[in-house]
Design a protein around this motif. Structure first.
Motif, PDB file in Angstrom:
ATOM      1  N   GLN A 180      90.116  77.708 -50.368  1.00 28.46           N
ATOM      2  CA  GLN A 180      90.287  78.287 -49.038  1.00 28.46           C
ATOM      3  C   GLN A 180      90.448  77.186 -48.009  1.00 28.46           C
ATOM      4  OE1 GLN A 180      88.003  81.780 -47.187  1.00 28.46           O
ATOM      5  NE2 GLN A 180      86.968  80.023 -46.294  1.00 28.46           N
ATOM      6  N   ILE A 181      91.517  77.256 -47.241  1.00 29.90           N
ATOM      7  CA  ILE A 181      91.770  76.279 -46.186  1.00 29.90           C
ATOM      8  C   ILE A 181      91.685  76.991 -44.857  1.00 29.90           C
ATOM      9  CG2 ILE A 181      93.398  74.595 -45.251  1.00 29.90           C
ATOM     10  CD1 ILE A 181      94.736  74.583 -48.014  1.00 29.90           C
ATOM     11  N   GLN A 182      90.743  76.602 -44.037  1.00 28.17           N
ATOM     12  CA  GLN A 182      90.680  77.115 -42.675  1.00 28.17           C
ATOM     13  C   GLN A 182      91.303  76.060 -41.776  1.00 28.17           C
ATOM     14  OE1 GLN A 182      86.319  78.239 -43.337  1.00 28.17           O
ATOM     15  NE2 GLN A 182      86.931  79.573 -41.641  1.00 28.17           N
ATOM     16  N   ARG A 183      92.223  76.495 -40.965  1.00 28.77           N
ATOM     17  CA  ARG A 183      93.009  75.541 -40.193  1.00 28.77           C
ATOM     18  C   ARG A 183      93.097  76.007 -38.754  1.00 28.77           C
ATOM     19  NH1 ARG A 183      98.846  75.032 -42.426  1.00 28.77           N
ATOM     20  NH2 ARG A 183      97.758  73.759 -43.968  1.00 28.77           N
ATOM     21  N   ARG A 184      92.853  75.093 -37.856  1.00 31.17           N
ATOM     22  CA  ARG A 184      93.056  75.376 -36.434  1.00 31.17           C
ATOM     23  C   ARG A 184      94.049  74.374 -35.889  1.00 31.17           C
ATOM     24  NH1 ARG A 184      87.747  76.366 -33.127  1.00 31.17           N
ATOM     25  NH2 ARG A 184      87.260  74.199 -33.691  1.00 31.17           N
ATOM     26  N   THR A 185      94.994  74.863 -35.089  1.00 31.09           N
ATOM     27  CA  THR A 185      96.048  73.979 -34.591  1.00 31.09           C
ATOM     28  C   THR A 185      96.135  74.036 -33.075  1.00 31.09           C
ATOM     29  OG1 THR A 185      97.617  75.768 -35.049  1.00 31.09           O
ATOM     30  CG2 THR A 185      97.482  74.010 -36.649  1.00 31.09           C
ATOM     31  N   TRP A 186      96.331  72.870 -32.494  1.00 36.01           N
ATOM     32  CA  TRP A 186      96.439  72.722 -31.052  1.00 36.01           C
ATOM     33  C   TRP A 186      97.861  72.328 -30.669  1.00 36.01           C
ATOM     34  CZ3 TRP A 186      91.961  72.208 -33.544  1.00 36.01           C
ATOM     35  CH2 TRP A 186      90.773  72.575 -32.909  1.00 36.01           C
ATOM     36  N   SER A 187      98.239  72.704 -29.470  1.00 38.29           N
ATOM     37  CA  SER A 187      99.495  72.236 -28.905  1.00 38.29           C
ATOM     38  C   SER A 187      99.244  71.860 -27.458  1.00 38.29           C
ATOM     39  CB  SER A 187     100.558  73.327 -29.004  1.00 38.29           C
ATOM     40  OG  SER A 187     101.782  72.857 -28.491  1.00 38.29           O
ATOM     41  N   ARG A 188      99.465  70.603 -27.149  1.00 42.78           N
ATOM     42  CA  ARG A 188      99.250  70.092 -25.786  1.00 42.78           C
ATOM     43  C   ARG A 188      97.845  70.425 -25.301  1.00 42.78           C
ATOM     44  NH1 ARG A 188     103.874  73.130 -25.381  1.00 42.78           N
ATOM     45  NH2 ARG A 188     105.823  72.010 -25.719  1.00 42.78           N
ATOM     46  N   GLY A 189      96.870  70.252 -26.189  1.00 43.44           N
ATOM     47  CA  GLY A 189      95.481  70.423 -25.770  1.00 43.44           C
ATOM     48  C   GLY A 189      94.979  71.849 -25.828  1.00 43.44           C
ATOM     49  N   GLU A 190      95.861  72.800 -26.139  1.00 40.78           N
ATOM     50  CA  GLU A 190      95.420  74.192 -26.179  1.00 40.78           C
ATOM     51  C   GLU A 190      95.381  74.699 -27.612  1.00 40.78           C
ATOM     52  OE1 GLU A 190      95.264  76.257 -22.800  1.00 40.78           O
ATOM     53  OE2 GLU A 190      97.419  76.128 -22.382  1.00 40.78           O
ATOM     54  N   LEU A 191      94.312  75.392 -27.938  1.00 43.01           N
ATOM     55  CA  LEU A 191      94.138  75.922 -29.277  1.00 43.01           C
ATOM     56  C   LEU A 191      95.060  77.128 -29.456  1.00 43.01           C
ATOM     57  CD1 LEU A 191      90.588  76.390 -30.813  1.00 43.01           C
ATOM     58  CD2 LEU A 191      92.774  76.810 -31.919  1.00 43.01           C
ATOM     59  N   VAL A 192      96.023  76.988 -30.335  1.00 40.04           N
ATOM     60  CA  VAL A 192      97.048  78.019 -30.472  1.00 40.04           C
ATOM     61  C   VAL A 192      96.678  79.047 -31.531  1.00 40.04           C
ATOM     62  CG1 VAL A 192      99.444  78.475 -31.031  1.00 40.04           C
ATOM     63  CG2 VAL A 192      98.839  76.458 -29.709  1.00 40.04           C
ATOM     64  N   ALA A 193      96.265  78.588 -32.688  1.00 43.07           N
ATOM     65  CA  ALA A 193      96.078  79.522 -33.791  1.00 43.07           C
ATOM     66  C   ALA A 193      94.960  79.074 -34.711  1.00 43.07           C
ATOM     67  CB  ALA A 193      97.374  79.667 -34.585  1.00 43.07           C
ATOM     68  N   SER A 194      94.388  80.054 -35.358  1.00 46.41           N
ATOM     69  CA  SER A 194      93.365  79.806 -36.361  1.00 46.41           C
ATOM     70  C   SER A 194      93.773  80.567 -37.612  1.00 46.41           C
ATOM     71  CB  SER A 194      92.013  80.300 -35.836  1.00 46.41           C
ATOM     72  OG  SER A 194      91.049  80.271 -36.859  1.00 46.41           O
ATOM     73  N   ALA A 195      93.807  79.877 -38.742  1.00 42.02           N
ATOM     74  CA  ALA A 195      94.307  80.504 -39.957  1.00 42.02           C
ATOM     75  C   ALA A 195      93.344  80.303 -41.114  1.00 42.02           C
ATOM     76  CB  ALA A 195      95.674  79.927 -40.327  1.00 42.02           C
ATOM     77  N   ARG A 196      93.327  81.269 -42.022  1.00 39.55           N
ATOM     78  CA  ARG A 196      92.571  81.110 -43.258  1.00 39.55           C
ATOM     79  C   ARG A 196      93.520  81.338 -44.420  1.00 39.55           C
ATOM     80  NH1 ARG A 196      89.104  85.351 -43.483  1.00 39.55           N
ATOM     81  NH2 ARG A 196      90.352  86.178 -45.196  1.00 39.55           N
ATOM     82  N   LEU A 197      93.705  80.303 -45.217  1.00 40.76           N
ATOM     83  CA  LEU A 197      94.639  80.368 -46.334  1.00 40.76           C
ATOM     84  C   LEU A 197      93.848  80.408 -47.628  1.00 40.76           C
ATOM     85  CD1 LEU A 197      96.927  77.477 -45.025  1.00 40.76           C
ATOM     86  CD2 LEU A 197      97.055  79.911 -44.463  1.00 40.76           C
ATOM     87  N   LEU A 198      94.068  81.436 -48.404  1.00 42.95           N
ATOM     88  CA  LEU A 198      93.292  81.630 -49.624  1.00 42.95           C
ATOM     89  C   LEU A 198      94.230  81.628 -50.818  1.00 42.95           C
ATOM     90  CD1 LEU A 198      90.270  82.299 -50.341  1.00 42.95           C
ATOM     91  CD2 LEU A 198      91.036  84.666 -50.606  1.00 42.95           C
ATOM     92  N   SER A 199      93.946  80.752 -51.779  1.00 44.81           N
ATOM     93  CA  SER A 199      94.825  80.633 -52.940  1.00 44.81           C
ATOM     94  C   SER A 199      94.018  80.546 -54.225  1.00 44.81           C
ATOM     95  CB  SER A 199      95.683  79.371 -52.831  1.00 44.81           C
ATOM     96  OG  SER A 199      96.553  79.441 -51.744  1.00 44.81           O
TER      97      SER A 199
END
Lengths: 253, 253
Positions: free
Chosen positions: A219-238
């Motif tokens: 399981q990969i939990q991923r949070r991504t920012w763009s220009r200092g702002e938190l855009v998305a939070s994802a949970r990838l399960l494989s």
DNA sequence: TTATTTATCTTGTATATACAACTTTTTGTC
DNA sequence: GACAAAAAGTTGTATATACAAGATAAATAA
């Protein structure tokens, strides 16, 4: 009077004459080695550009390049108006690039397909709000996608998006473009973090992924920012038997 | 006459006036976005520094900084005397730093302890030889360590070392210094690769780790190089309920 | 003393210039 | 045509200079 580091700069003089590459590179090595072997402790002040100029008879631009590059490499940290310091030791960090599952599958020469299990507008739950750094009830989009590699399910992608930063998210056709690819187009990624775990799937998840509930999952939990702002939070399960995470690195100080 | 890219440089002019950050950063973004969206194809020539100077009325040093930084970020590639080109491909790579389990535990304020289950000289088996890039029968060291965090087993570390590159490996006391820390001291790491998987432990491994055989484990296989030579290959096995892998990254084009 | 202003130090960026090192193209010579 | 030399193009590095922007220290005024 500010804290002086002139003597540290003076001591660098000997190290500089040894090497024979580019000057800025010699300076980088001289400083990096002192950070590496601990003689310059974490958060300690390092010589300012002006002090390096005075001690080593280099131009300020050369000193600037050395310090700047060491900063982007994470060896030093700088603050305008204050000074340059040895960077705090990176505790857990593992630098990692964004993976796009579709690209990854394509690079293996296999066929990618995605099913959209859920795509909706909602108000952030308390948990989602804390994960996205917004208040509870903030408008968000939720998506649940199942990715296939050659007709075999390989990843279940659950994602929460800050609706204000990606207003057209609902209109996208995620069977042809992955959310990851879409988001990186409309909001160029500048930062991110991963949390990788080995877990067991729930019955529902295992059913979607056509796997046994006793089989371990990555399981990969991923949070991504763009220009200092938190855009998305994802949970990838494989499923662990179908998915590996590969990484390569070079140049650790 | 060399291939001209002046028209590409001219087209950048509009993109540059939009942004309002530093000039070199605007230029980087303008170029990176064209690489990202594919309008500048891989291996295609990009405008030379001189062409950028002419088209955008920036100084050569500014153009140089933009192209140079994009090169270190892997977006472009340059060759002295020839030119600058869109980089071949986005590496599959995920940059990652070396973790030392002892440091990690200490940073959490917990106590670390290690038990040496096995430490021996041997001749490389066929599997070990291929993993280490040596011939079968090459002298190697094997070690099997069990790491504890506050008396709770957290990681089983199985390692194979090229004996020629770390001849004193057997004499070390790995209850006080981890192999990772020792190796990084005698052979500064220059490269490495990780393979992360979710697996199930064998009965023996589960027994050592004091866990149930049905519980998923995070397995990290790691190979590390020093100055171009493959030094060690390790397999780190941790119960999923006690161990997570955290990563942070910044600035992907 | 307290608050405000000023000066100073620091990093950040941008420019102009110069020369070195390397590669490709052109030119000249045989 | 073949070979060598020269020229031109390109990146790599180093320097000097200038101004902007942020932060701290010192001086000044109330």
């Amino acid at each position: 009077m500010r804290q002086q580091s002139q003597h540290l700069a003076d001591e660098l003089k000997t190290s500089l004459t040894e090497g024979n590459g580019p000057l800025y590179e010699q300076l980088k090595q001289a400083i990096a080695s002192r950070v590496r072997d601990g003689s310059w402790a974490a958060l300690q002040r390092v010589p300012s550009e002006a002090e390096l100029v005075k001690a080593l008879a280099v131009s300020r631009m050369t000193a600037n390049r050395a310090l700047r590059e060491l900063t982007t490499e994470g060896i030093l940290q700088r603050q305008q108006g204050v000074g340059t310091f040895v960077a705090e030791k990176k505790l857990p960090s593992a630098l990692s690039e964004i993976h796009d599952i579709a690209e990854e599958i394509a690079s293996r020469g296999n066929q990618h397909r995605a099913e959209v299990l859920c795509l909706e507008r909602a108000q952030a739950s308390q948990q989602e709000a804390s994960g996205l750094g917004v208040r509870t009830g903030h408008p968000v989009f939720r998506s649940l996608l199942l990715h296939f590699e050659n007709q075999l399910p390989i990843q279940l992608e659950s994602r929460v998006i800050n609706a204000e930063l990606a207003p057209e998210y609902l209109e996208q056709d995620f069977t042809s473009v992955t959310p990851s690819a879409y988001l990186s187009r409309i909001a160029p990624l500048t930062e991110g973090e991963h949390l990788v775990e080995a877990v067991l799937a729930t019955a529902e998840q295992a059913n979607w992924l056509q796997m046994n509930v006793t089989e371990p999952c990555l399981q990969i939990q991923r949070r991504t920012w763009s220009r200092g702002e938190l855009v998305a939070s994802a949970r990838l399960l494989s499923p662990g038997s179908r998915f590996q995470l590969f990484g390569h690195f070079g140049r650790s100080i």
